[in-house]
Design a protein around this motif. Structure first.
Motif, short mmCIF file in Angstrom:
data_model
loop_
_atom_site.label_atom_id
_atom_site.label_comp_id
_atom_site.label_asym_id
_atom_site.label_seq_id
_atom_site.Cartn_x
_atom_site.Cartn_y
_atom_site.Cartn_z
N TRP A 62 -14.44 24.58 -11.29
CA TRP A 62 -15.52 23.95 -10.67
C TRP A 62 -15.13 22.41 -10.22
O TRP A 62 -14.70 21.69 -11.08
N GLY A 64 -16.62 20.23 -9.21
CA GLY A 64 -17.81 19.28 -9.44
C GLY A 64 -18.80 19.29 -8.65
O GLY A 64 -19.95 18.61 -8.83
N ILE A 65 -18.94 20.08 -7.68
CA ILE A 65 -19.97 20.50 -6.68
C ILE A 65 -19.88 21.76 -6.28
O ILE A 65 -18.90 22.46 -6.20
N LYS A 68 -20.10 27.40 -9.63
CA LYS A 68 -19.00 27.43 -10.41
C LYS A 68 -18.46 28.87 -10.48
O LYS A 68 -19.31 29.72 -10.43
N PHE A 293 -13.78 20.03 -12.79
CA PHE A 293 -14.12 19.53 -14.02
C PHE A 293 -13.97 20.76 -15.09
O PHE A 293 -13.97 20.25 -16.31
#
Lengths: 322, 280
Positions: A62, A64-65, A68, A293
């Motif tokens: 992921w 971060g945006i 996922k 992430f």
């Protein structure tokens, strides 16, 4: 508290109301819950849940945006086996260990020496204690920039070294990959030495005087008394300092981030676990698009596992002394 | 006894020299900062780093304060630190009160969950924490930073308070309960006043930590108008890296409040930091 104050405190108490809507026990339960709620919510949402979420987040890919993508243990495999990440991880880990050893070595040697001297009837030792402790409450940011300027090739330290003829050319303390990490460790030592001294000193002062007197009666001289009576008792203080520093240097990379940035220059020679983790989550250079992430969570989890034995020890120590 | 701790004249002299050597190590960087922050230009800093400023220039501080936005950073730091102190002392003391004094089924579990926070530093969970703060819409707000920083102080604060409270006698509380006092009253009238020394320690630790925190604001704040001094100083460094006299002034502004807090409460401060330390 004096009995007088006791009765005063009771006198100001609200008298029991004769009629209540709810029974005392019910009201007590409601109020207890209300008292507990703010702290539990604050800690739960912004500390405990993120810690628990490390597990689930470490299993996804992921940036971060966006969505996922579940990848199972891929992130761990990447860090442990894929050359690009494994080399960074090993580099950061080894340097983190060196960083730790330099710091703890100077704490135990210099700190013990100074604490011992402070335990004697030294003139002005109260003043020394406060002066030695002075850097501790300073912000890492202020300390980092202050010492960065201080050891700069054109800074005061090099000017002094050259004026006194100790060196011919300025030493690039932070500019040279060979010395940068050690210099960073020295910054940490400068900042936190007061804490180490204070902890060791309180250990020395806690040595029971009757033990010392017994050793004197047995004819021990000062050095023998220190070596055989005082130093053995300092074990717990040494262990405590070691554990505190270990936990701190494996999650805190403030000095490197402040002075060198997330790329931990020169040539990643100051990269430690904290900077590696930060870089993985948020990218290094401005043009980095490679942020992950999930991978950062995996690195965080691995670091947590590395320091877990030490951290649990610290927590138990805290509990026991309470 | 005296034979061990008393020093003769010669020993005293040697010890004093060693002590002074470390004082020099500690104080010289501060001294260099003070001297050089008062110099009119960077040339003088480079030529004579330990020379007296000529003329003494106070305007570096004024310039940092006004032109480089330090007033704003200072205000933000103050808002974050004071709010964190209020939040942590309130939340940690109520939580510790219930956990230590009103145990119920599950209170041990809650206590253990707080223990997790003492064991694993929250910085290692920065990715999930970022996710949550963004999900709540608190990214780039002072409130977000205040909540995150306060939460990071909570576990240690709760532990210190619980251990402190276990040493307070329960008589007053029991007497109040006999009179029908409810938990709110007991907390506000009895427990809170009795806990004052421990709460003062926690307030001081929280203030210094919140004021000095760099990493959490770095992650959760983006707009410069929200920056605390730590980030402001970094920004300042990017602009004025070469203007050392200005940099030194900025560093001293940043250090001011914590130096004052330390001077006012150095005894309590040291006691608080070594709390949970060596007890044999």
């Amino acid at each position: 508290m004096t009995p007088q104050a006791d009765s005063d405190a009771l006198a100001t108490m609200t008298p029991t109301e004769s009629r209540r809507w709810l029974s005392y026990t019910a009201l007590e339960k409601i109020q207890r819950t209300l008292l507990l709620t703010p702290g539990v919510l604050l800690y739960g949402i912004f500390n405990f849940i993120p810690l628990m979420a490390l597990f689930s987040l470490s299993l996804v890919k992921w940036p971060g945006i966006g969505p996922k993508e579940f990848v199972g243990l891929d992130n761990f495999a990447k860090v442990l086996t894929q050359e690009y990440y494994r080399d960074q991880m090993l580099n950061a880990l080894v340097q983190n260990v060196i960083f730790f050893i330099v710091i703890i070595g100077s704490f135990l040697i210099i700190g013990t020496g100074l604490a011992l001297l402070l335990s004697f009837k030294t003139w002005g030792r109260k003043t020394y204690q406060i002066l030695f402790f002075l850097p501790y409450p300073m912000a890492g940011a202020a300390v980092a920039y202050l010492l960065d300027l201080f050891v700069h090739p054109r800074g005061p330290l090099n000017a002094f070294l050259m004026q006194t003829g100790l060196v011919d050319n300025a030493i690039p303390f932070l500019g040279d990959p060979d010395t940068a990490l050690i210099t960073m460790a020295m910054f940490y030592t400068w900042h936190r030495m007061g804490f180490a001294i204070m902890l060791i000193l309180s250990g020395i002062l806690a040595v029971r005087t009757d033990l010392l007197e017994a050793s004197m009666l047995d004819g021990a001289n000062r050095w023998q008394s220190i070596r055989n009576v005082v130093l053995p008792v300092l074990g717990p203080a040494f262990v405590l300092i070691t554990v505190i520093v270990l936990v701190d240097v494996f999650n805190n990379a403030d000095y490197v981030l402040l002075i060198m940035g997330p790329e931990a220059g020169p040539l990643r020679s100051t990269d430690i676990m904290g900077t590696f983790l930060f870089r993985t989550a948020f990218g290094g250079n401005a043009d980095t698009t490679d942020t992950n992430f999930g991978l950062a969570a995996a690195i965080g989890l691995l670091t947590a596992l590395m320091i877990l034995p030490a951290a649990i020890f610290l927590a138990l120590k805290n509990l026991r002394s309470s | 006894m005296d034979k061990i701790f008393k020093l003769n004249k010669r020993e005293q002299l040697v010890v004093q020299l060693i002590m002074l050597a470390w004082v020099v190590v500690v104080l010289v960087p501060f001294g260099a900062a003070v001297l050089n922050s008062l110099k009119p230009n960077v040339g003088q800093v480079f030529r004579e780093p330990f020379g007296l400023p000529d003329p003494v220039t106070w305007s570096n501080f004024a310039k940092a304060w006004v032109n480089a936005n330090f007033a704003q950073y200072f205000l933000n730091s103050a808002i974050i630190s004071v709010s964190s102190v209020i939040l942590v002392t309130f939340c940690a003391s109520t939580t510790a009160f219930v956990l230590a004094r009103m145990p119920f089924r599950g209170s041990t579990l809650i206590f253990l969950l707080f223990l997790v926070g003492v064991i694993i530093p929250i910085r290692l969970a920065l990715a999930p924490l970022f996710d949550i703060v963004r999900g709540l819409g608190l990214l780039d707000t002072l409130l977000g930073v205040i909540l995150v920083q306060s939460a990071s102080m909570m576990p240690v604060a709760v532990f210190i308070l619980v251990s402190f409270m276990k040493n307070i006698s329960t008589e007053l509380e029991e007497a109040a309960k006999m009179d029908g006092a409810l938990p709110f009253t007991i907390y506000a009238r009895i427990i809170f006043p009795l806990m004052r020394p421990a709460i003062a320690t926690i307030a001081l630790l929280t203030f210094v930590q919140a004021w000095n925190e760099y990493f959490l604001p770095l992650i959760f704040l983006q707009s410069e108008s929200h920056y605390p001094l730590t980030l402001g100083l970094q920004r300042f460094n990017q602009q004025f890296a070469i203007q050392w006299h200005m940099m030194f002034a900025g560093i001293l502004i940043m250090m001011g409040p914590t130096i004052i807090a330390f001077m006012l409460a150095s005894k309590q401060f040291i006691a608080g930091l070594t709390q949970g330390g060596v007890k044999e």
